[in-house]
Design an enzyme around this catalytic site. Sequence first.
Site, PDB file in Angstrom:
ATOM      1  N   CYS A 126     -13.883   4.861  -0.768  1.00 13.69           N
ATOM      2  CA  CYS A 126     -12.572   4.203  -0.851  1.00 13.69           C
ATOM      3  C   CYS A 126     -12.675   2.678  -0.816  1.00 13.69           C
ATOM      4  O   CYS A 126     -11.694   1.986  -1.060  1.00 13.69           O
ATOM      5  CB  CYS A 126     -11.670   4.708   0.267  1.00 13.69           C
ATOM      6  SG  CYS A 126     -11.400   6.486   0.161  1.00 13.69           S
ATOM      7  N   HIS A 269      -6.112  -0.344   1.208  1.00 11.47           N
ATOM      8  CA  HIS A 269      -6.423   1.004   0.730  1.00 11.47           C
ATOM      9  C   HIS A 269      -5.369   1.958   1.292  1.00 11.47           C
ATOM     10  O   HIS A 269      -5.062   1.936   2.487  1.00 11.47           O
ATOM     11  CB  HIS A 269      -7.819   1.396   1.211  1.00 11.47           C
ATOM     12  CG  HIS A 269      -8.119   2.852   1.028  1.00 11.47           C
ATOM     13  ND1 HIS A 269      -7.942   3.493  -0.168  1.00 11.47           N
ATOM     14  CD2 HIS A 269      -8.550   3.785   1.915  1.00 11.47           C
ATOM     15  CE1 HIS A 269      -8.273   4.766  -0.023  1.00 11.47           C
ATOM     16  NE2 HIS A 269      -8.641   4.967   1.225  1.00 11.47           N
ATOM     17  N   ASN A 299      -3.894   9.551  -1.001  1.00 10.69           N
ATOM     18  CA  ASN A 299      -5.110   8.739  -1.019  1.00 10.69           C
ATOM     19  C   ASN A 299      -5.909   9.063  -2.292  1.00 10.69           C
ATOM     20  O   ASN A 299      -6.518  10.124  -2.380  1.00 10.69           O
ATOM     21  CB  ASN A 299      -5.918   9.053   0.243  1.00 10.69           C
ATOM     22  CG  ASN A 299      -7.219   8.279   0.323  1.00 10.69           C
ATOM     23  OD1 ASN A 299      -7.670   7.676  -0.655  1.00 10.69           O
ATOM     24  ND2 ASN A 299      -7.848   8.306   1.487  1.00 10.69           N
TER      25      ASN A 299
HETATM   26  N1  COA Z   1      -0.720  20.301   8.976  1.00  9.84           N
HETATM   27  C1  COA Z   1      -0.429  20.739  10.224  1.00  9.84           C
HETATM   28  N2  COA Z   1      -1.245  20.554  11.256  1.00  9.84           N
HETATM   29  C2  COA Z   1      -2.404  19.902  11.021  1.00  9.84           C
HETATM   30  C3  COA Z   1      -2.769  19.445   9.754  1.00  9.84           C
HETATM   31  C4  COA Z   1      -1.868  19.674   8.705  1.00  9.84           C
HETATM   32  N3  COA Z   1      -2.118  19.265   7.439  1.00  9.84           N
HETATM   33  N4  COA Z   1      -3.970  18.848   9.830  1.00  9.84           N
HETATM   34  C5  COA Z   1      -4.347  18.924  11.113  1.00  9.84           C
HETATM   35  N5  COA Z   1      -3.410  19.575  11.829  1.00  9.84           N
HETATM   36  C6  COA Z   1      -3.428  19.895  13.250  1.00  9.84           C
HETATM   37  C7  COA Z   1      -4.803  19.939  13.854  1.00  9.84           C
HETATM   38  O1  COA Z   1      -5.429  21.166  13.571  1.00  9.84           O
HETATM   39  C8  COA Z   1      -4.505  19.731  15.300  1.00  9.84           C
HETATM   40  O2  COA Z   1      -4.080  20.959  15.840  1.00  9.84           O
HETATM   41  P1  COA Z   1      -4.492  21.393  17.331  1.00  9.84           P
HETATM   42  O3  COA Z   1      -3.888  20.312  18.190  1.00  9.84           O
HETATM   43  O4  COA Z   1      -3.858  22.716  17.450  1.00  9.84           O
HETATM   44  O5  COA Z   1      -5.985  21.384  17.323  1.00  9.84           O
HETATM   45  C9  COA Z   1      -3.293  18.799  15.278  1.00  9.84           C
HETATM   46  O6  COA Z   1      -2.751  18.871  13.945  1.00  9.84           O
HETATM   47  C10 COA Z   1      -3.623  17.361  15.575  1.00  9.84           C
HETATM   48  O7  COA Z   1      -4.781  17.023  14.826  1.00  9.84           O
HETATM   49  P2  COA Z   1      -5.357  15.565  14.835  1.00  9.84           P
HETATM   50  O8  COA Z   1      -6.603  15.544  14.012  1.00  9.84           O
HETATM   51  O9  COA Z   1      -5.427  15.092  16.250  1.00  9.84           O
HETATM   52  O10 COA Z   1      -4.178  14.790  14.098  1.00  9.84           O
HETATM   53  P3  COA Z   1      -4.025  13.263  13.868  1.00  9.84           P
HETATM   54  O11 COA Z   1      -2.796  12.752  14.472  1.00  9.84           O
HETATM   55  O12 COA Z   1      -5.315  12.534  14.154  1.00  9.84           O
HETATM   56  O13 COA Z   1      -3.800  13.207  12.301  1.00  9.84           O
HETATM   57  C11 COA Z   1      -4.998  12.694  10.311  1.00  9.84           C
HETATM   58  C12 COA Z   1      -4.790  13.696  11.425  1.00  9.84           C
HETATM   59  C13 COA Z   1      -6.089  13.225   9.390  1.00  9.84           C
HETATM   60  C14 COA Z   1      -3.722  12.539   9.532  1.00  9.84           C
HETATM   61  C15 COA Z   1      -5.406  11.319  10.915  1.00  9.84           C
HETATM   62  O14 COA Z   1      -6.466  11.522  11.842  1.00  9.84           O
HETATM   63  C16 COA Z   1      -5.839  10.366   9.895  1.00  9.84           C
HETATM   64  O15 COA Z   1      -5.074   9.947   9.061  1.00  9.84           O
HETATM   65  N6  COA Z   1      -7.093   9.903   9.942  1.00  9.84           N
HETATM   66  C17 COA Z   1      -7.614   9.003   8.946  1.00  9.84           C
HETATM   67  C18 COA Z   1      -8.035   9.829   7.772  1.00  9.84           C
HETATM   68  C19 COA Z   1      -8.233   9.013   6.546  1.00  9.84           C
HETATM   69  O16 COA Z   1      -7.513   8.105   6.295  1.00  9.84           O
HETATM   70  N7  COA Z   1      -9.259   9.397   5.774  1.00  9.84           N
HETATM   71  C20 COA Z   1      -9.566   8.764   4.556  1.00  9.84           C
HETATM   72  C21 COA Z   1     -10.177   7.454   4.813  1.00  9.84           C
HETATM   73  S1  COA Z   1     -10.601   6.700   3.329  1.00  9.84           S
END
Ligand code: COA
Length: 347
Positions: A126, A269, A299
Amino acid sequence: MGTNGVAVAGSTAETNGMALIACGSALPAISVSNQQLSERVDTSDEWIRTRTGIGARRVAGPEESLTLLATQAARAALAHAGWGPEDLDLILLATSSPDDLFGTAPRVQGALGATNAVAFDLTAACSGFLFALITAGQYLRSGTMRRALVIGADQLSRWVDWNDRTTCVLFGDGAAAVAVEACPAGENGLLAFRMRSDGSRHGCLTLAQTAEQQPVLSGVTAQLGGFSPIRMNGQEVYKFAVREVPAVLNELLEATGTAAADLNWLLLHQANQRILDAVADRFAIPQERVLSNLADYGNTSAATIPLMLDEAVKDGRVRPGDLIASSGFGAGLSWGGALLRWAGPRG
Ligand code: COA
């Protein structure tokens, strides 16, 4: 510039800047909503919007190759610049999802008929577009080349696990290109930049080779080529982004004596709206100066920054002379930033 990447000139007073002239983009036809995804994996529109700001993403069909989308984006940028394909000296294609591991940029060069251009891929996930723009800047500012197209294009829909709700909701496909040109130093549009890598944290976000072995001869075992779907530690990537992006932008502002209030646009980004908000808050940049199209496209990896730029140039938000702070970040881990000034087509 000679033909096909042969350098003929040295740096001169007239050519040690790089001007950002025009852009163009191309998107797959099919848009997939959060609601549609919730029919496949255990998720909801509410969860995806609240946690990421994403409302929909484009998914490339079998006919919509990376070459096709990148070529369409490149043609649009050339048309807006008023250039012919033969005017190009360089085509840099930032992608992590090539049609061909040997390189997709030459296919784009061939499709365009850019017979004077050397073309190659650059992979930095990215961060790829920003790294490619900065790389092109080195050729243009040294006087080695005159005109380049920097393309960011990805199709991560082909590499996500569509049963993994933690990743398949995030990514989308797209391509966008920016036409850049050597210019006098006083008109330079690449005011400052930083590029960073930390491979010790590569495991946070991977699209890694599979480990299937094939015995080929007695005593010789080769690995069968192939890749596993994207795997991500979302929380680690989130923490990395909200720590490193403000740090790199701060360095750029300090190095150039620029106040955040002087910025016309924050062009990050597009990974997550919460990351955009956190970075904007850090610099007290109001929402109306933060560019975001996450709601429509998610993304698109190397494509997000030029796709967003193209949209904002087309709708008149970004205008000639505007000062833009941009940052890319992602797998590698890699990240970087650039302070840019948009020029627009020359009269
Ligand atoms: N729908 C519903 N629930 C979801 C889910 C979805 N699409 N994806 C994850 N969950 C759940 C998880 O399983 C977890 O459940 P649990 O508490 O029962 O284990 C819960 O939601 C919380 O997960 P968590 O990973 O703590 O969520 P978060 O607030 O960190 O959000 C992201 C997850 C991926 C949105 C966030 O971490 C993020 O944006 N990270 C950066 C990722 C990114 O930008 N990547 C590309 C970089 S170039």
